[in-house]
Each structure stands twice: as C-alpha cells, then as structure tokens.
Write a protein that holds these residues in place. Structure first.
Motif, PDB file in Angstrom:
ATOM      1  N   UNK A 291       0.860  -1.186   0.000  1.00 19.31           N
ATOM      2  CA  UNK A 291       0.000   0.000   0.000  1.00 19.31           C
ATOM      3  C   UNK A 291       0.896   1.235   0.000  1.00 19.31           C
ATOM      4  N   UNK A 292       0.951   1.997  -1.071  1.00 14.26           N
ATOM      5  CA  UNK A 292       1.847   3.154  -1.135  1.00 14.26           C
ATOM      6  C   UNK A 292       1.430   4.301  -0.216  1.00 14.26           C
ATOM      7  N   UNK A 293       0.163   4.304   0.245  1.00 13.60           N
ATOM      8  CA  UNK A 293      -0.296   5.376   1.138  1.00 13.60           C
ATOM      9  C   UNK A 293       0.232   5.159   2.544  1.00 13.60           C
ATOM     10  N   UNK A 294       0.014   3.952   3.080  1.00 13.68           N
ATOM     11  CA  UNK A 294       0.467   3.641   4.443  1.00 13.68           C
ATOM     12  C   UNK A 294       1.873   3.073   4.473  1.00 13.68           C
ATOM     13  N   UNK A 295       2.423   2.730   3.294  1.00 13.37           N
ATOM     14  CA  UNK A 295       3.748   2.121   3.174  1.00 13.37           C
ATOM     15  C   UNK A 295       3.845   0.842   4.007  1.00 13.37           C
ATOM     16  N   UNK A 296       2.789   0.040   3.930  1.00 18.84           N
ATOM     17  CA  UNK A 296       2.753  -1.247   4.629  1.00 18.84           C
ATOM     18  C   UNK A 296       2.374  -2.340   3.634  1.00 18.84           C
ATOM     19  N   UNK A 297       2.541  -3.589   4.090  1.00 18.13           N
ATOM     20  CA  UNK A 297       2.197  -4.737   3.259  1.00 18.13           C
ATOM     21  C   UNK A 297       1.101  -5.552   3.933  1.00 18.13           C
ATOM     22  N   UNK A 323      -2.109  -2.551  -8.969  1.00 17.37           N
ATOM     23  CA  UNK A 323      -1.632  -2.801  -7.616  1.00 17.37           C
ATOM     24  C   UNK A 323      -0.179  -3.265  -7.650  1.00 17.37           C
ATOM     25  N   UNK A 324       0.504  -3.125  -6.498  1.00 21.36           N
ATOM     26  CA  UNK A 324       1.905  -3.518  -6.390  1.00 21.36           C
ATOM     27  C   UNK A 324       2.021  -4.761  -5.527  1.00 21.36           C
ATOM     28  N   UNK A 325       2.738  -5.764  -6.039  1.00 20.12           N
ATOM     29  CA  UNK A 325       2.976  -6.991  -5.279  1.00 20.12           C
ATOM     30  C   UNK A 325       4.475  -7.111  -5.001  1.00 20.12           C
ATOM     31  N   UNK A 326       4.808  -7.566  -3.804  1.00 19.39           N
ATOM     32  CA  UNK A 326       6.205  -7.711  -3.405  1.00 19.39           C
ATOM     33  C   UNK A 326       6.809  -8.896  -4.139  1.00 19.39           C
ATOM     34  N   UNK A 327       8.029  -8.720  -4.661  1.00 23.71           N
ATOM     35  CA  UNK A 327       8.659  -9.772  -5.473  1.00 23.71           C
ATOM     36  C   UNK A 327       9.929 -10.335  -4.851  1.00 23.71           C
ATOM     37  N   UNK A 328      10.412  -9.763  -3.725  1.00 23.75           N
ATOM     38  CA  UNK A 328      11.638 -10.265  -3.097  1.00 23.75           C
ATOM     39  C   UNK A 328      11.466 -10.224  -1.573  1.00 23.75           C
ATOM     40  N   UNK A 329      11.962 -11.255  -0.896  1.00 26.25           N
ATOM     41  CA  UNK A 329      11.887 -11.316   0.557  1.00 26.25           C
ATOM     42  C   UNK A 329      10.497 -11.584   1.085  1.00 26.25           C
ATOM     43  N   UNK A 330       9.686 -12.268   0.316  1.00 28.97           N
ATOM     44  CA  UNK A 330       8.276 -12.449   0.688  1.00 28.97           C
ATOM     45  C   UNK A 330       8.096 -13.360   1.901  1.00 28.97           C
ATOM     46  N   UNK A 335       2.338  -9.235   8.563  1.00 26.46           N
ATOM     47  CA  UNK A 335       1.126  -8.500   8.243  1.00 26.46           C
ATOM     48  C   UNK A 335       1.196  -7.082   8.810  1.00 26.46           C
ATOM     49  N   UNK A 336       0.960  -6.086   7.943  1.00 18.54           N
ATOM     50  CA  UNK A 336       0.948  -4.702   8.358  1.00 18.54           C
ATOM     51  C   UNK A 336       2.312  -4.092   8.585  1.00 18.54           C
ATOM     52  N   UNK A 337       3.362  -4.790   8.204  1.00 20.73           N
ATOM     53  CA  UNK A 337       4.718  -4.306   8.452  1.00 20.73           C
ATOM     54  C   UNK A 337       5.014  -3.069   7.616  1.00 20.73           C
TER      55      UNK A 337
END
Length: 354
Positions: A291-297, A323-330, A335-337
């Motif tokens: 989430x680019x607004x809260x900068x959390x995943x 939407x943006x999905x994490x591609x490294x270090x998943x 949650x919410x980090x």
C-alpha cells in the motif's frame, strides 16, 4: 556477596542491551522490491496431445510402363524440384520414337509435294485434304511418343524429402503405380482431437502453440487451418493447425507434441504478476500487496490459473490492475509491516550497479 551482586548487575546489563537491540530491529524499516499487476489479455488455456504430420505426402508414379533402369533417390535425402529420382529403361520408347519420326518425315515430304501440286491445280481438293489430315495425325503421334520417352524419367515435382522407395531397379511397373513416396518441404501440420465442450467454444480460441519433448524449453507457434464440423465415433472433433516457421528446427512428421489453446478474455479480466511474488500457504496461493499510502504490506489470497514461459503467472481473482505486489523477501514479511519501496532499476542502470 559482592561477587553475587556484580553477577546480577552484569546479567541485567545484558538483558537491557538485548531488549534495546530487539526493539531497534523491530522498528527497522525493511526495503522491498515490487512489481505492478498487469492486465493479461487471454483467459485461460487448455492442452491436448497431438501429432505432427507432413504438410503434403506425395506418391510418385511413372506415366508409362516398363522395367525400372535406375533409382537415384535415397531414403531421407533432400531433393529439389526437377531432380531426377528414377528412370524406366528407355530402349523400347527410343525405338518407338525413331520409327514414328521416320514415318513423320515420309508423310511430311509427301504433303509438301501434294501441297505444291494443289497450288498448281494438279491435285483434287479431296486428295489434298487426305494428305493434310494424315500429316496432322502423324504429327500428334510424334508428339505423344516424344512425351512417352520423356515420361521414362521420374522428376521431383516439389522440394522435399524422400520417404520411401517402393520399387528397385529391374522390377517392372505399370503406368500410375507408385514408385517413390516423398514429403514436401514446408511447415508441418499438427492434428489434435477436441471434445464437444471445447468445440462449442471455438469462437473464443485466440492463440495456439505446441511443445515437444525432443526440444525442451522451446515453444512453436501454430495457426489454425480448420476444425471438422462433424464429430468422429468417439465424439471428438479433429482440429488441424499449421506450424509457423519460427526457427530452423521444427518437430518433424510423426513426432508427438502437446498443443496449448489459449482463450480470449471475455467478461472476467485476468492479470499477470511475477512468479516470484507468489508463495503457497497451506490452503491457497498468496501474495504480499504493498500500500503506497500507508507504506505497509498485507497478504492477499489469489486464484492462480497458469504459469507462463516468461516467468510470470496468470491470476484470475484477488488482484486489480495497477496494484503492487512484493517480489523479493516475501517469506520474511509480517502482516501490516512498515516497508520502504526500492525504486525500479532504470534501463541505463543494468544490474542495479549505480
């Protein structure tokens, strides 16, 4: 007693330092890489086993009868249009042509004399017509015997490969009896059988390709030739596809392939994401969405439908375009980090060295 007190103080200091380090680690903002969810234009695919067939099997035969004198074609050899493949012993046809040529020369000389006399009025019109028609008849006979001699040579009608020699020198063959079998050069064809459930969806077929075990990792694009409108005894519809010339080496006739048919995207939209963004949980496939607004995943369940050859995967549910999905270090996220998105590597910064 003093020693015991100093030991307790030391332990307290160790715990204090450890707690402080753990607190700092928990507050550390991790950097992540992410990729954008893209719209995928094809909705699903189906797979069928198939077999490669020659684009054209040709059985070659002499137009005249006689004993075979020579067979020049070798099985498996590549031949070009016009190459001499086999020959019937031409002796009898040469003698026949020589006799016809002699008769032609005699009749032609007679016709020339009668024509000259007819111009002077010394020959009746009836005699002149008989001589003229006789000349036309022998001329046609001469032409036919020349063709017969020429037909003792069996030539390749197209470029291709020799598949089989059906007769050998010394054997006598009749006119029209197949002597050599060859495969025409060009892209091969692939045949598959599809059930009625897929046949009724044929208007949604969008793209075709095949794979062969003998060419691991390679895909070969196909184009549709046609589908038989009537089912066979097994209630299957035969589908024929032509192999596009994409590489120098293509699966040859007789090879088994696996054909993939991809469908057009109608109604339900599908998306593609990097395969590295997906991790399997006990019951389903999951990704981390940034989430680019809260900068959390946050985790998101997805429906995975297909894995593509370019390292991406097709998703039919759970994500939206953009939407943006994490591609490294998943595997090390929570949650919410709170995370920090790394900027993408530019085209001029190959390898991310700058």
């Amino acid at each position: 007693m003093k020693m015991k007190k100093s030991t307790i103080i030391a332990c307290c200091l160790v715990l204090l330092v450890g707690c402080r380090e753990n607190h700092q680690a928990s507050n550390e903002v991790r950097s992540i890489k992410a990729d954008t969810v893209r719209v995928y234009g094809l909705a699903g695919s189906i797979h069928f086993p198939g077999k490669v067939t020659a684009s054209s099997d040709i059985n070659l035969a002499f137009r005249v009868a006689g004993p075979i004198g020579r067979v020049y074609a070798r099985v498996g050899a590549h031949v070009k249009k016009g190459d001499l493949l086999a020959q019937i012993d031409p002796r009898d046809y040469e003698l026949q042509l020589a006799a016809t040529e002699a008769e032609y020369n005699r009749i032609k000389a007679e016709v020339d004399r009668i024509t000259e006399l007819h111009e002077k009025g010394s020959v009746t019109p009836n005699d002149y017509d008989k001589a003229r028609y006789g000349y036309q008849q022998i001329a046609a006979k001469l032409h036919a015997h020349r063709n017969a001699l020429q037909d003792t040579r069996l030539l390749a009608p197209v470029d291709g490969y020799i598949q089989q020699r059906l007769f050998e020198p010394g054997e006598t063959v009749g006119a029209g009896t197949p002597v050599i079998s060859m495969i025409a050069s060009g892209s091969g064809e692939v045949e598959i059988n599809i059930p009625s459930a897929d046949y009724i969806r044929r208007e949604q077929f969008a793209d075709y390709y095949c794979r062969a075990e003998i060419f691991p990792g390679n895909t070969f694009p196909l184009e549709l030739i046609g589908i038989t409108p009537k089912a066979n005894a097994n209630q299957l519809y035969t589908m024929r596809l032509r192999m596009k010339k994409s590489t120098d080496e293509l699966p040859g006739p007789g090879m088994s392939v696996m054909v993939t048919i991809q469908f057009q995207n109608e109604g339900t939209q599908t998306f593609s994401i990097p395969l590295s963004a997906i991790y399997e949980s006990p019951n389903n496939s999951t990704v981390w969405v940034y989430d680019p607004v809260t900068e959390t995943v946050a985790t998101r369940e997805i429906t995975l439908t297909e894995i593509l050859k370019d390292g991406r995967a097709v998703v039919s549910a759970g994500l939206q375009a953009g939407e943006l999905v994490v591609t490294a270090g998943i595997h090390s996220l929570k949650e919410g980090q709170k995370v920090k998105l790394l900027p993408p590597v530019t085209v001029t910064n190959v390898g991310g060295m700058l």
